[in-house]
Design an enzyme around this catalytic site. Structure first.
Site, PDB file in Angstrom:
ATOM      1  CE  LYS A 278      39.056  34.818  45.413  1.00 22.06           C
ATOM      2  NZ  LYS A 278      39.146  36.281  45.327  1.00 22.06           N
ATOM      3  NE  ARG A 352      41.574  41.762  36.361  1.00 21.52           N
ATOM      4  CZ  ARG A 352      41.788  42.656  37.326  1.00 21.52           C
ATOM      5  NH1 ARG A 352      42.752  43.367  36.919  1.00 21.52           N
ATOM      6  NH2 ARG A 352      40.935  42.613  38.462  1.00 21.52           N
TER       7      ARG A 352
HETATM    8  N1  BES Z   1      36.323  36.175  41.561  1.00 21.81           N
HETATM    9  C1  BES Z   1      36.923  37.260  42.362  1.00 21.81           C
HETATM   10  C2  BES Z   1      35.893  38.439  42.428  1.00 21.81           C
HETATM   11  C3  BES Z   1      35.479  38.498  43.528  1.00 21.81           C
HETATM   12  C4  BES Z   1      36.000  38.923  44.817  1.00 21.81           C
HETATM   13  C5  BES Z   1      34.040  38.235  43.976  1.00 21.81           C
HETATM   14  C6  BES Z   1      35.702  39.126  45.927  1.00 21.81           C
HETATM   15  C7  BES Z   1      33.689  38.432  45.233  1.00 21.81           C
HETATM   16  C8  BES Z   1      34.223  38.838  46.162  1.00 21.81           C
HETATM   17  C9  BES Z   1      37.887  37.614  41.137  1.00 21.81           C
HETATM   18  O1  BES Z   1      38.722  36.683  40.489  1.00 21.81           O
HETATM   19  C10 BES Z   1      39.074  38.287  41.961  1.00 21.81           C
HETATM   20  O2  BES Z   1      39.457  37.566  42.819  1.00 21.81           O
HETATM   21  N2  BES Z   1      39.215  39.628  41.969  1.00 21.81           N
HETATM   22  C11 BES Z   1      40.228  40.455  42.769  1.00 21.81           C
HETATM   23  C12 BES Z   1      41.260  40.956  41.567  1.00 21.81           C
HETATM   24  C13 BES Z   1      42.543  41.751  42.408  1.00 21.81           C
HETATM   25  C14 BES Z   1      43.335  40.563  42.675  1.00 21.81           C
HETATM   26  C15 BES Z   1      43.070  42.603  41.095  1.00 21.81           C
HETATM   27  C16 BES Z   1      39.560  41.284  43.399  1.00 21.81           C
HETATM   28  O3  BES Z   1      38.560  41.810  43.186  1.00 21.81           O
HETATM   29  O4  BES Z   1      40.109  41.404  44.607  1.00 21.81           O
HETATM   30 MG    MG Z   2      40.156  35.687  41.725  1.00 21.02          MG
END
Ligand code: BES
Ligand code: MG
Ligand code: ZN
Length: 500
Positions: A278, A352
């Site tokens: 990230k 997931r």
């Molecule tokens: N924990 C995150 C979800 C999240 C993202 C919470 C931003 C708060 C702010 C999750 O594990 C994640 O990273 N999801 C990705 C999925 C994507 C890579 C398909 C997302 O939502 O960007």
């Molecule tokens: Mg994630």
């Protein structure tokens, strides 16, 4: 913090709090029943009316009027709280009243409040939600601060004073409110802990303590045991971290063994994104990615207290998503516990993955329906803002039940679709499915469709709380920081199910 009824004698430390609807008259509320000295009563009413008119106070929702008494009586002061339009009163009115009052007491260093009943707070549900709001908004996390505000100004006692509906069990009502709010605050404590102090092992230790205290059955699966069970998705997500994954199973056993509610909570103790790293701004709050697991733990604490007839089985897949030398790579293929193979095209779609094994395992344990809760996708913020969480379900009846209880719990939900089309986006060239669909396309529904692949013909509902799991400000019963959003709703749902 203590709640009492009836038997309070007012002292010069007492704050008399009076709630009032628009166009209500103080003389109809504050009567000889409460202030037994007629001269005192009349001079207080006169003083209140004077301040009400000079301040043009109309008792609009959440408006507060402070009335000084200049030694008219022993009382320290009177606070009038506006409940707004009487015809618009709903289940959140008293929760907000409690929450706003707690903040006022805290800010003004008031340690004793006496509440005079109007005709509407005299029922048990209002007392319950008032208590809940009060405790929720009193939450502070000051463990890492040298100067702790909380110690200096905490309300010690709230005393409810007035006419109550005959037969209402008021002590019980405050106890329910207190139990729900304390469990939510406990979850907020776990979420607030820096990830270095809330690893999967440490989280599992907390769960163990809770199980001992609350008489719940607990099993903590280690890496070796998870390998034997083929929980390969959870192991894969955890393999890039020095902190080993764990899998917690917490069980409450009621008399009715035929009905077994399954709960699953995403427990990523830190989500760096893994090798699909990230960017810094998106990583800042990722200690909160174990909110789902903390919420499920809070719900179990409440369940252990109200002891329903049915059984509840909760699972918490715990792992840290890190980009260490042994980390899961984009392109790797995992054979999930269910047997389905998953091509990992994005290691940041880790929630997931751990839930896939958790959902499958819950079904193996023989639960009758499943609710999972997770900070799963950033997309839910795009879709809904911060007004409500997203819910997705394969069973409209279950979804409707959750929807109808959400008013009472004061946590809004909004249903998002699970169209077949989203499954198309999860097709892989080399495995049964891939873990992430196209960027920016119905991310929340797409993630839920992935989860659905691991749920058979059993009623299942998924909460995506990524948008509401963290608050950037104090507002009514919500405190800045982690919210544990959904814990109340699931608790109210189970309490309601126990009435059947
Ligand atoms: N924990 C995150 C979800 C999240 C993202 C919470 C931003 C708060 C702010 C999750 O594990 C994640 O990273 N999801 C990705 C999925 C994507 C890579 C398909 C997302 O939502 O960007
Ligand atoms: Mg994630
Ligand atoms: Zn995550």
């Amino acid at each position: 913090m203590e709640f009492k009824f009836f038997n309070t004698s007012l002292t010069n430390e007492s704050i008399l709090v009076i709630s009032m609807f628009e166009s209500e008259k103080i003389e109809n509320i504050l009567t000889i029943k409460f202030i037994d000295n007629l001269d005192n009563l009349n001079s207080i009413i006169k003083q209140v009316n004077q301040v009400v008119s000079t301040e043009a106070f109309q008792a609009k929702t959440a408006k507060i009027l402070s009335v000084p008494l200049y030694g008219l009586t022993d009382l320290k002061k009177i606070i009038i709280y506006g409940l707004g339009d009487k015809t618009k009163i709903n289940n959140t009115t008293y929760r907000k009243f409690g929450a706003n009052l707690a903040r006022l007491c805290f800010n003004k260093h008031l340690n004793l409040a006496v509440l005079v009943q109007t005709e509407t707070i005299n029922n048990s549900l209002n007392i319950q939600t008032f208590t809940e709001g009060f405790i929720l908004s009193s939450y502070k996390f000051e463990k890492y601060k040298q100067i702790k505000e909380e110690k200096q100004s905490k309300t010690q006692l709230i005393s409810f004073y007035g006419d109550f509906e005959p037969g209402s069990n008021l002590v019980e009502s405050t106890n329910i409110g207190l139990t729900i709010a304390s469990a939510v605050n406990m979850a907020k404590n776990l979420i607030n802990e820096p990830a270095i102090n809330m690893t999967p092992v440490i989280f599992a230790d907390y769960a163990q303590d809770l199980a001992l205290k609350s008489n719940l059955n607990i099993e903590i699966l280690t890496v070796k045991e998870m390998k034997e069970l083929n929980m390969n998705c959870i192991l894969a997500v955890g393999q890039g971290s020095k902190n080993e994954p764990r899998f917690v199973v917490l069980r409450y056993q009621g008399e009715n063994t035929k009905m077994n509610y399954g709960l699953a909570g995403k427990g990523i103790t830190f989500d760096s994104g893994g090798l699909s790293l990230k960017p810094p701004l998106s990583m800042e709050y990722m200690k909160y990615d174990m909110s789902g697991a903390a919420i499920v733990l809070a719900v179990m604490q409440i369940v252990a207290w109200f002891k329903p007839k049915f059984c509840v089985t909760a699972v918490m897949p715990l792992a840290e998503n890190m980009p260490g030398g042994n980390a899961l790579r984009p392109g790797d293929v995992i054979k999930s516990m269910s047997g389905k193979t998953i091509e990992v095209n994005n290691t940041d779609a880790e929630g997931r993955l751990v839930l896939a094994d958790a959902l499958y395992y819950l079904q193996k344990l023989g639960v009758s329906e499943i609710i999972d809760i997770a900070t799963l996708t950033g997309g839910v913020l795009t879709a809904l803002g911060r007004a409500s969480c997203g819910v997705m379900s394969n069973n409209q009846d279950l979804c409707n039940r959750i929807n109808s209880i959400s008013n009472l719990a004061g946590e809004k939900v909004w249903q998002l679709p699970l169209f077949e089309e989203y499954k198309e986006g999860l097709k892989s060239d080399i495995a049964d499915l891939k873990n992430a669909g196209s960027r920016g396309e119905a991310a929340t529904s797409s993630a839920a469709s992935f989860l659905q692949e691991f749920v058979n013909d059993i009623p299942w509902l998924h909460f995506d709380i990524a948008n509401v799991g963290w608050s950037d400000k104090d507002k009514e019963e919500i405190t800045k920081g982690p919210t544990a959003y959904g814990a109340r709703l699931i608790a109210y749902y189970l309490i309601d199910q126990n009435k059947n």
